[in-house]
Design a protein around this motif. Structure first.
Motif, short mmCIF file in Angstrom:
data_model
loop_
_atom_site.label_atom_id
_atom_site.label_comp_id
_atom_site.label_asym_id
_atom_site.label_seq_id
_atom_site.Cartn_x
_atom_site.Cartn_y
_atom_site.Cartn_z
N THR A 142 0.83 -1.21 0.00
CA THR A 142 0.00 0.00 0.00
C THR A 142 0.86 1.26 0.00
O THR A 142 0.60 2.21 -0.75
N TYR B 144 -7.75 -13.56 2.09
CA TYR B 144 -7.64 -12.51 3.11
C TYR B 144 -6.72 -11.39 2.62
O TYR B 144 -7.02 -10.20 2.78
N ASP C 108 -8.52 -9.33 0.10
CA ASP C 108 -9.53 -8.47 0.73
C ASP C 108 -8.90 -7.26 1.39
O ASP C 108 -9.43 -6.13 1.30
N GLN C 109 -7.76 -7.47 2.05
CA GLN C 109 -7.10 -6.36 2.74
C GLN C 109 -6.55 -5.32 1.76
O GLN C 109 -6.63 -4.11 1.98
N SER D 173 -7.77 -4.77 -1.24
CA SER D 173 -8.96 -4.11 -1.80
C SER D 173 -9.47 -3.03 -0.84
O SER D 173 -9.88 -1.95 -1.28
N LYS D 174 -9.45 -3.31 0.45
CA LYS D 174 -9.88 -2.32 1.43
C LYS D 174 -8.99 -1.09 1.43
O LYS D 174 -9.43 0.02 1.79
N LYS D 175 -7.74 -1.26 1.02
CA LYS D 175 -6.80 -0.14 0.92
C LYS D 175 -6.96 0.61 -0.40
O LYS D 175 -6.21 1.55 -0.69
#
Length: 352
Positions: free
Chosen positions: A276, A309, A312-313, A315-317
């Motif tokens: 990120t 997982y 998903d993490q 994508s959340k960022k």
């Protein structure tokens, strides 16, 4: 790489400018170059004699100095998932492989750009093979032209054997022929070229091509990436990303990062944070790839749960993330598995 059966050069794989130079040297009319390119890339001529709108003089001169240079695959293996791996012969008992990957909405061919590879990535069978030779533009394009599914192809990815930017001149030439109106007239948006990040060649590729670009990342951390990919000692992933930030890729040209998931190595929350930070503000996507074990490697793949997982993490960022479906693993056609080392060994043993 591939040698003509005589001392003649190959015609297939020549650009329009190269054909124009040949035509001029023969004292033929300038328009003959465009006629030849039509036969090579649009009409799929099998022989020089098939080029029926060329004068007899032109065909004779071409036949005296050139062979076509089109070679059919010598072997095909088909996976239970429909993926096909095609084997193409080369000189001195060398071979290359190309993988045909059919899906509902697309038909993709993964082509090779070199015989073997110099880069020595820890997770790659081609790297374990070492480097034998560069392919010419014609030999790269021959993989596209010569498979039975050629007319069905919707996409081509330069992700097979070799590092494409280590053979940049021939790769760019093949891309020119593939996309030019006098060639195959493909949209560059149908083509994706993968690299580990050879920065001088990367700059030239970005400036001279419109094809999509995929960067092999596999870790956002320098010391860890060095262990996986020796190139990190020369060009760091931060330097590669900095180069990408210098260019305006527009909305249509895609940058993606390839990320093979290694269990307990690069699949932790710290890696999500590192990715990120590294990619902050860069318009791109990440493709998460299953690791396919190779002989002698200490690496193992992440679990599906960990991969999901991780996805998903990211994508959340705000990072567009895809888990790439593994294809052709049972015939060693999946990511990182292309290699002809054992085949060469077998051929050599059988010759004695």
């Amino acid at each position: 790489m591939q040698q003509p059966s005589s001392n003649k050069d190959f015609l297939y794989g020549k650009t329009l400018q190269e054909l124009a130079t040949i035509v001029k040297s023969f004292g033929l009319p300038g328009f003959t170059a465009r006629q030849i390119s039509d036969w090579l890339y649009k009409k799929q001529a099998g022989t020089i004699d098939d080029m029926t709108n060329l004068s007899k003089k032109a065909r004779t001169l071409l036949a005296e100095n050139f062979e076509m240079g089109v070679t059919l695959p010598s072997k095909v293996q088909e996976s239970k998932d429909g993926t096909k791996k095609y084997l193409f012969p080369a000189h001195a008992n060398l071979f290359i492989e190309a993988a045909y990957i059919p899906e509902e909405d697309r038909k993709t061919l993964c082509v090779s750009s070199q015989v073997g590879c110099k880069m020595g990535c820890l997770f790659c069978m081609t790297g374990k093979q070492g480097f034998q030779s560069n392919l010419t533009a014609g030999e790269i394009l021959n993989q596209i032209r010569s498979i039975p599914e050629s007319a069905l192809l919707s996409n081509v990815v330069y992700m097979g054997m070799g590092e494409p930017l280590d053979n940049l001149d021939e790769v760019l030439k093949s891309l020119e022929i593939l996309t030019a109106d006098w060639g195959y007239a493909w949209s560059p948006r149908r083509i994706n070229v993968s690299t580990i990040g050879l920065i001088p060649a990367l700059r030239r590729f970005i400036e001279e091509s419109e094809a999509h670009l995929a960067i092999s990342m596999h870790s956002p951390f320098n010391e860890e990436r060095k262990k996986l990919m020796p190139i990190e000692q020369v060009y760091t992933i931060e330097q590669v990303v900095d180069v990408l930030r210098e260019y305006d890729f527009g909305r249509q040209r895609r940058i993606s990062f390839e990320y093979i998931m290694f269990g307990g190595i690069n699949d932790t929350p710290a890696h999500v944070k590192g990715i990120t930070k590294l990619l902050n503000g860069l318009r791109c996507r990440i493709n998460l790839i299953k690791f396919h074990p190779i002989p002698g490697s200490p690496l193992k793949g992440s679990t599906l749960e960990t991969t999901q997982y991780f996805s998903d993490q990211l994508s959340k960022k705000g990072i567009v993330t895809t888990i790439r479906r593994s294809r052709g693993e049972d015939i060693y056609a999946a990511c990182g598995l292309l290699s002809t080392k054992e085949l060469v060994k077998k051929e050599n043993e059988e010759s004695y």
